[in-house]
Design an enzyme around this catalytic site. Structure first.
Site, PDB file in Angstrom:
ATOM      1  N   LYS A 245       0.817  -1.211   0.000  1.00 42.59           N
ATOM      2  CA  LYS A 245       0.000   0.000   0.000  1.00 42.59           C
ATOM      3  C   LYS A 245       0.854   1.266   0.000  1.00 42.59           C
ATOM      4  CE  LYS A 245      -4.301  -1.753   1.965  1.00 42.59           C
ATOM      5  NZ  LYS A 245      -5.302  -1.625   3.040  1.00 42.59           N
ATOM      6  N   ARG A 246       1.999   1.203   0.656  1.00 37.09           N
ATOM      7  CA  ARG A 246       2.851   2.399   0.689  1.00 37.09           C
ATOM      8  C   ARG A 246       3.449   2.701  -0.684  1.00 37.09           C
ATOM      9  NH1 ARG A 246       8.419   1.202   1.254  1.00 37.09           N
ATOM     10  NH2 ARG A 246       8.856  -1.018   1.532  1.00 37.09           N
TER      11      ARG A 246
END
Length: 452
Positions: A235-236
């Site tokens: 997600k980052r």
């Protein structure tokens, strides 16, 4: 033979970026070959599959413009067909009922941690009374299995690496391996294009094709997407749902273009229209190495498509963000100047906000500082001339400001900057004289008087 591809996501979450690229490659290959692109929802995991996730996948595909042919196939609804095939394999002698208990399996795995399981029931036996069974495929013992992959090349394994895998559980429900093969066969899938994390599944799935005597599809396993640091995409890095990219202000055609170039190439071409993509796409252009997600490249491509988009379309996209003071006509007149600088729809809306803002206009820190350091004095001095100006076209306003600047020994930019700060609340905007024409004389003078 007509090419038929499929996208088969599990509805356990959003349509993530990797899944979107897989869908795009399947869609393009089908379009390129004049074939069909089908959608199957693999909802056999009833505990994790949700209607909300299914709708997110459907909406994400539609927003990306990846329309499928025919009706959606829901895998769970086909469970009876999957079971039918498992029983047919038993009748053919290609599968068998296995009565091995979980304790016996655990003991085998503990004693043989690297061995493939070959059931003692594969050659028959007397069934224990009242004991439930699973159906396992009778894996080949000798020889090799070959996958001729259109991306990874030809890969061969010895059949000693294959196990007697379960096809039908003791409760009568099919396993993933069985369901996928049966569905792909019944749907007439000719080409399976999917992530290379499924590559090893191909060898096990080929056992079912061969046991049933079915024609095997072509396989193409595409490398996964990694983050900028080369690690697995998280997600980052940008492993978000397609809906999140929409919310961040990316256009569907820009995301399609970026995902196409994320693992596929056509020379040095970066900007590739949908029509060109359909014309050029082939599996030979897919690289074997993982691609790296890069937000900067995505933003640059999105900026290109924003500049190419019609002003009317962009106004429709940002108008819902200004429910109190929509001013669609004003936004439309100013859109050409606004879209030249924006990288996302969100940025576009932020830069357009001053056009629809209520008075008195809020000033950012830089604009306030500029006005405090002599800007207000200049506006007070030029305001009567602007009030007397009948022609409020940007050419006429620029000529007036240029003449005023020359009369007091200032450059045109020195006159324009305080006006920009007062009219937009910022020190950066489209051409200030164009802004004044779009705002109109009444609104422009009102904002200038507010500052004074």
């Amino acid at each position: 033979m007509t090419t038929i591809t499929r996208f088969a996501p599990s509805p356990t979450g959003f349509l993530h970026i990797g899944g979107a690229r897989t869908a795009l490659f399947n869609w393009l290959f089908a379009k390129h070959t004049g074939g069909k692109f089908l959608l199957r929802i693999e909802d056999t995991d009833r505990a994790r599959s949700t209607p909300e996730a299914t709708q997110a996948i459907i909406h994400g595909l539609k927003w990306l413009g990846l329309e499928w042919d025919g009706e959606i196939v829901f895998q769970f609804a086909r469970a009876a067909r999957h079971a039918e095939v498992a029983k047919e394999l038993v009748a053919k002698g290609q599968a068998f009922h296995c009565y091995t208990t979980q304790a016996e399996l655990d003991a085998f795995r503990k004693e043989n941690p690297n061995a493939k399981y070959r059931s003692p029931w594969r050659d028959g036996g007397i069934p224990p009374a009242g004991m439930p069974s699973v159906i396992r495929i009778k894996a080949p013992i000798e020889g090799e299995t070959i996958v001729a992959d259109k991306v990874q090349g030809t890969v061969t394994i010895k059949n000693t690496e294959l196990d007697d895998m379960v096809l039908l559980r003791s409760d009568g429900t099919p396993t993933y391996m069985l369901a996928v093969v049966v569905d792909d066969h019944d749907m007439g899938i000719t080409d399976i294009i999917r992530g290379d994390d499924h590559f090893t599944n191909s060898f096990r799935q080929l056992m079912i094709y061969n046991a049933m005597g079915w024609k095997t599809p072509n396989f193409a396993h595409i490398p996964l997407i990694h983050g900028p640091d080369g690690a697995k995409l998280s997600k980052r890095h940008g492993a978000l749902g397609v809906d999140a990219y929409r919310e961040m202000g990316y256009l569907p055609e820009a995301l399609r273009n970026y995902l196409l170039r994320l693992g596929w190439a056509h020379g040095d071409d970066e900007i590739i229209s949908t029509q060109q993509a359909i014309e050029w796409f082939d599996l030979g252009g897919v690289g074997k190495s993982p691609s790296r997600f890069d937000f900067t490249k995505l933003e640059n491509i999105n900026g290109h498509y924003l500049r190419e988009a019609s002003d009317e379309r962009l106004v429709e996209l940002i108008l819902p963000l200004f429910p109190k003071h929509p001013q669609p006509d004003r936004l439309l007149r100013g859109m050409n100047g606004l879209k030249q600088r924006a990288k996302t729809v969100k940025e576009l809306a932020e830069s357009a906000a001053f056009y629809v803002a209520a008075r008195p206009l809020a000033l950012d820190a830089k604009a306030k500082e500029l006005l405090d350091k002599g800007g207000r004095d200049l506006i007070r001095a030029i305001l009567p001339k602007l009030e007397a100006q009948a022609d409020f076209s940007h050419e006429a306003i620029m000529a007036l400001c240029k003449a005023y600047g020359e009369s007091v020994g200032k450059k045109l930019g020195d006159v324009a900057q305080p006006l920009r700060a007062a009219l937009s609340g910022k020190t950066v905007s489209p051409g200030v004289f164009e802004v004044m024409e779009i705002l109109g004389k009444e609104e422009s003078l009102g904002r200038l008087r507010d500052i004074c």
